[in-house]
Design an enzyme around this catalytic site. Structure first.
Site, short mmCIF file in Angstrom:
data_model
loop_
_atom_site.label_atom_id
_atom_site.label_comp_id
_atom_site.label_asym_id
_atom_site.label_seq_id
_atom_site.Cartn_x
_atom_site.Cartn_y
_atom_site.Cartn_z
N GLU A 243 13.51 -19.50 25.13
CA GLU A 243 13.17 -19.38 23.71
C GLU A 243 12.86 -17.94 23.35
OE1 GLU A 243 9.03 -20.58 22.51
OE2 GLU A 243 8.99 -21.47 24.51
N GLU A 288 1.42 -31.90 22.21
CA GLU A 288 1.50 -30.50 22.67
C GLU A 288 2.50 -29.73 21.81
OE1 GLU A 288 3.08 -27.97 26.54
OE2 GLU A 288 2.67 -30.12 26.76
N GLY A 410 4.65 -21.97 34.48
CA GLY A 410 3.42 -22.66 34.11
C GLY A 410 3.70 -23.90 33.30
N ALA A 411 2.63 -24.52 32.84
CA ALA A 411 2.72 -25.73 32.03
C ALA A 411 1.62 -25.71 30.98
CB ALA A 411 2.59 -26.97 32.91
N GLU A 422 1.58 -31.92 35.81
CA GLU A 422 1.71 -30.52 35.40
C GLU A 422 2.25 -29.66 36.55
OE1 GLU A 422 1.63 -30.08 32.42
OE2 GLU A 422 0.32 -31.63 31.60
N GLU A 425 5.89 -30.23 36.69
CA GLU A 425 6.58 -29.52 35.60
C GLU A 425 6.83 -28.07 35.97
OE1 GLU A 425 5.57 -28.18 31.06
OE2 GLU A 425 5.28 -30.28 31.58
N LYS A 429 10.58 -26.16 36.26
CA LYS A 429 10.91 -24.89 35.61
C LYS A 429 11.30 -23.82 36.63
CE LYS A 429 7.92 -25.90 31.69
NZ LYS A 429 6.60 -25.67 31.06
#
Length: 463
Positions: A243, A288, A410-411, A422, A425, A429
């Site tokens: 992003e 979130e 991170g999360a 988490e 996750e 990534k």
């Protein structure tokens, strides 16, 4: 301070005989440039090599190096100082490339209490620039010899076949420590210290990484919003950003694209569809994401015309390498008394890499993360003389500085977070990069080594 002599770019164009990624690999591997920045946006690859002018921001102030020299002592408005220094660049149509550290978030409004000796921003206006788009290479340089040398590289039928990737198992290190940090953050949220915080973990790599080979391998296996390859002032990174932090167009349109909410992307169509449905229905993930979009709207409203900020897209699903995310797009019209640096300051750091509210989340990050983040969850960006800015959020990347190489992810932690999920996750990534590492020796995870909190790439971060 000297005014410097105004310079000009000599321009040339070449029809591409290979794909842009192969050409970028050939230029960066040519040995013509010690430092460079590669930035990909919207099917256009840009390469910046050599230094015509350079701006470095540190705790002591901002310095311009090049034909024009200038130093501005710290005055509490660092981005205003950067603006002043860029105004002194003596070449028409310049574009600056570089990076900002996450810790610029603490310092951008004048507070140095949480900033040590690290570099906060490093920009270069290149001596030579190549832009690859629509089957053409557009070249320009202030050095005709360098222009000819790069042209020769483009004509040499480059081969961008990287070495064989050596994937790293990112699940074998730091699990207990990260789960404990997540639980502490959840406790802080229940104690009303903040609503959301992004906590990260690092995976050190004990091998010499081929950053160009990793970039080529990883870009072929990822679908990023932006990609970058950078070696600048002792900092190296190759990454596939999911992003942007913010984009400012020359006409004043400002865009932010928050991503929050994650599930794995496995390559199994049925499994991925099930995970997508689960993602869209998960109350924790939807919450979130929603609060991230709210903060993005608030950030842009501070610098845009009243009533111009709106959510153009809400909770779409974007596939980014090894994961799929909930994604939204927030846009507005820059107020007439604001400029691109005001927009960047308002949006930086990305809420999806910091938390809600941001100031409280910063305290949570410092409490739960042992080292400065530096380049991780900062930005790689381009800035144009015509008022355009494009800033990629630095995630899904491999980093090297001071002889230390590592991965980081991170999360987003909210009150409903579960430490085990988490941690998983972060692994999902990390796999966006860990599967594509190219090295001359076997890569394996080890104990996190100490590294100085300087010059912009360090541990613990976000999304």
């Amino acid at each position: 301070m000297t005014s410097g002599t105004k310079q000009r770019y000599f321009e040339h164009r070449v029809r591409l005989s290979d794909d842009p990624l192969s050409v970028i690999s050939a230029i960066t591997s040519s040995g013509l440039f010690d430092d460079y920045v590669v930035y990909e946006r919207d099917d256009c690859w840009s390469f910046a090599g050599g230094v015509l002018a350079e701006i470095v921001l540190e705790r002591s102030g901002a310095a311009l190096h090049g034909p024009a020299e200038m130093f501005l002592p710290w005055d509490g408005s660092p981005l205003r100082q950067v603006r002043k220094l860029l105004d002194r660049v003596r070449v028409d149509g310049w574009r600056a490339y570089g990076w900002t550290a996450f810790e610029l978030a603490y310092a951008k409004d004048g507070d140095l209490s949480s900033v040590d000796g690290q570099r906060l921003l490093h920009l270069v206006v290149p001596r030579t620039e190549v832009r690859l788009e629509d089957g053409w290479a557009w070249l320009r340089s202030t050095d005709t010899g360098e222009l000819a040398a790069v042209t020769a590289v483009l004509h040499s039928a480059p081969d961008a076949t990287p070495g064989r990737p050596q994937p790293v198992d990112v699940r074998g290190i730091g699990a207990d420590e990260y789960r404990s940090a997540v639980q502490s953050a959840v406790d802080d949220i229940h104690a009303h210290r903040f609503e959301k915080v992004i906590l990260s973990r690092t995976v050190p790599l004990e091998a010499d990484i081929d950053f160009v080979g990793t970039y080529v391998s990883g870009r072929r296996g990822n679908s990023p919003a932006r990609s970058f390859l950078l070696r600048l002032g002792g900092v190296e990174t190759a990454g596939f950003s999911p992003e942007i932090v913010v984009r400012v167009d020359p006409d004043g349109r400002v865009v932010s694209q928050p991503l929050a909410g994650t599930r794995a992307l496995t390559g199994d169509t049925d499994r991925d569809a099930l995970l997508r449905t689960e993602l869209l229905a998960d109350p924790k993930e939807v919450y979130e994401h929603a609060i991230s979009v709210k903060i993005a709207c608030d950030d842009l409203s501070d610098v845009c015309d009243p009533g111009s900020v709106n959510v153009e897209e809400f909770m779409a699903v974007r596939e980014r390498g090894s994961v799929q995310h909930l994604a939204s797009r927030v846009a507005g019209r820059l107020a007439s008394d604001r400029d691109l640096w005001d927009a960047f300051a308002a949006a930086f750091p990305a809420v999806t890499a910091s938390g809600v509210p941001k100031d409280a989340a910063y305290r949570g990050i410092r409490a739960h993360e042992a080292q400065a983040r530096g380049l991780y969850s900062g930005a790689v960006l381009t800035v144009d003389q015509n008022g355009a800015l494009d800033a990629a959020l630095v995630l899904r990347a491999v980093y090297r500085q001071n002889g230390v190489t590592w991965l980081q992810a991170g999360a987003g932690i909210v009150g409903q977070s579960r430490p085990g999920r988490e941690f998983e996750e972060t692994c999902e990534k990390l796999d966006s990069v860990a599967r594509f590492l190219v090295a001359t020796n076997m890569i394996h995870a080890g104990t996190v080594p100490a590294r100085p909190a300087e010059a912009g790439a360090s541990s613990t971060g976000a999304a």
